[in-house]
Design an enzyme around this catalytic site. Structure first.
Site, mmCIF file in Angstrom:
data_model
loop_
_atom_site.group_PDB
_atom_site.id
_atom_site.type_symbol
_atom_site.label_atom_id
_atom_site.label_comp_id
_atom_site.label_asym_id
_atom_site.label_seq_id
_atom_site.Cartn_x
_atom_site.Cartn_y
_atom_site.Cartn_z
ATOM 1 N N ARG A 14 0.824 -1.228 0.000
ATOM 2 C CA ARG A 14 0.000 0.000 0.000
ATOM 3 C C ARG A 14 0.852 1.270 0.000
ATOM 4 O O ARG A 14 0.518 2.244 0.653
ATOM 5 C CB ARG A 14 -0.939 0.063 1.206
ATOM 6 N N SER A 18 1.506 0.669 -7.685
ATOM 7 C CA SER A 18 0.738 0.405 -8.906
ATOM 8 C C SER A 18 0.224 1.696 -9.514
ATOM 9 O O SER A 18 0.343 1.927 -10.717
ATOM 10 C CB SER A 18 -0.449 -0.517 -8.604
ATOM 11 N N ALA A 36 -0.565 -8.781 -15.880
ATOM 12 C CA ALA A 36 -0.943 -9.103 -14.503
ATOM 13 C C ALA A 36 -0.368 -10.459 -14.131
ATOM 14 O O ALA A 36 -0.543 -11.441 -14.858
ATOM 15 C CB ALA A 36 -2.463 -9.125 -14.383
ATOM 16 N N THR A 37 0.292 -10.527 -12.994
ATOM 17 C CA THR A 37 0.866 -11.801 -12.552
ATOM 18 C C THR A 37 0.046 -12.440 -11.440
ATOM 19 O O THR A 37 0.341 -13.550 -11.012
ATOM 20 C CB THR A 37 2.306 -11.591 -12.037
ATOM 21 N N HIS A 52 -8.011 -2.904 -8.960
ATOM 22 C CA HIS A 52 -6.936 -2.387 -9.814
ATOM 23 C C HIS A 52 -7.434 -2.229 -11.253
ATOM 24 O O HIS A 52 -7.184 -1.226 -11.901
ATOM 25 C CB HIS A 52 -5.733 -3.325 -9.800
ATOM 26 N N GLN A 54 -10.492 -1.867 -12.379
ATOM 27 C CA GLN A 54 -11.466 -0.782 -12.461
ATOM 28 C C GLN A 54 -10.760 0.583 -12.486
ATOM 29 O O GLN A 54 -11.125 1.469 -13.259
ATOM 30 C CB GLN A 54 -12.373 -0.892 -11.236
ATOM 31 N N ASP A 85 2.758 -5.916 -13.213
ATOM 32 C CA ASP A 85 2.302 -5.735 -11.841
ATOM 33 C C ASP A 85 1.824 -7.088 -11.303
ATOM 34 O O ASP A 85 0.725 -7.516 -11.634
ATOM 35 C CB ASP A 85 1.185 -4.696 -11.812
#
EC number: 2.7.1.156
Lengths: 170, 170, 170
Positions: A14, A18, A36-37, A52, A54, A85
């Site tokens: 946090r 991203s 995306a991983t 993420h 959205q 990411d």
């Protein structure tokens, strides 16, 4: 603003990694590819992925690459900016699949160096707490640290996120 | 390049602290003394020690000082650069030996100030994770944080390593 | 030296956050208000509170606000500098009281923006270790990270403490 060939965005949980990485990519013309991983093993992760996705909104195409990250990099539209990411979940997936993290990391660094367009990588810094009790967590922490070092050496720009703010390290 | 009297290299696990510290020392003329605080309790640690020693190569003399770090500092060749790797293991050893970490830290800071040649200290930053469950880990974290603060106050240069890259803090 | 309206001091355990924040406040004319969010549940915490209070010395008035931090901010002497130590314990108290951390954080950010005098906030960075095993710790880490991001966006100055030394992030 332009993006250099390789940018590494590191930071804690946090810390706004991203979002910062998305802004870097969205500052250059498209196409934008989001690799995306994450694998949605549970509801907590599914919620995070949906959130993420959205936030990114239109203009992005999303590719899932829980394991074959190098392959996804090569398959991205030439010249377009790519966001990965994140490295940390990819490395988790590699270790859960019982592949060799050192060999996979080496191949990933080579793929990043050869990427056909500007590339932004996001990774979690996980090595600044007390030494974890369990050996797997220690091995993961070691592998993540080495991967970050190798990518940082190859990168043109490295930032360390603190509370949503980028500190430029390189 | 010259080395100031006292340099403190902090960072997380696998952040490239040792390597950076070695380079700082190797940039000045020898003799170079490596003061190792690690004790090879298990195979994991033995491997790590062997790896570090191999990387350093020739030109270094190695002294083991798991507990009497101040003594080892005074015994180093006058004028030669000294690397201590690392403070965190030394403090662990002090606490395992049931010595008083505050008193030992005070004595260490005094010894570092009085060192006869340029000194580079390596320490693990361990206070940036969730509060540990067990009281011993919390006490360790407190003692390490205080030691780092005292040494940073005395140091001429302090760097915080991120992914192998030094951020200058002082 | 003057203090901007809103300063955020982040850092790990024992990184010198409180001391740095106190110095920032003591560099401007009084009155100085110290808003303490700690609750002395056990001896370890009681000792820490007493130590901090002793170090601050005269010139400070102390207000306890384990939960109603926004109310304490509004009640502080207009124009006087205020130190909140710390956000992390406040958020812990909010979650232990089963209040909604997102809503409470939003209200706190609004209160900080509206504070009648210079305000210095202290917070623990807890997101740079291995992902915690338990879900509550992960939720706490997420909530703390979001709060820090929102406050950092509103702040005029953000510093990240390393071994007692401030790195300016904003």
């Amino acid at each position: 603003m332009t993006l250099p060939p390789l940018t590494l965005v590191l930071g804690g949980a946090r810390s706004g990694k991203s979002r910062h990485a998305e802004r870097l990519v969205e500052a250059v013309p498209g196409p934008w590819t989001y690799i995306a991983t994450a694998q949605a093993f549970d509801g907590e992760m599914r919620d995070r992925i949906a959130l993420h996705r959205q936030r990114r909104g239109a203009g992005w195409s999303t590719v899932d690459a829980p394991l074959d990250l190098a392959g996804a990099l090569f398959a991205a539209p030439p010249g377009g900016a790519v966001l990965v990411d994140c490295l940390t979940l990819w490395l988790t997936n590699v270790m859960l699949a019982e592949r060799d993290p050192a060999a996979e990391s080496l191949a990933l660094v080579a793929a990043c160096r050869a990427a056909p367009g500007p590339l932004v990588l996001v990774g979690n810094e996980v090595g600044l707490g007390i030494v974890p009790d369990n050996a797997l967590a220690r091995r993961f922490r070691d592998a993540a640290g080495r991967l970050h070092q190798d990518l940082a050496a190859a990168a043109d720009r490295v930032v360390f996120m603190v509370a949503g703010l980028p500190m430029q390290v390189k």
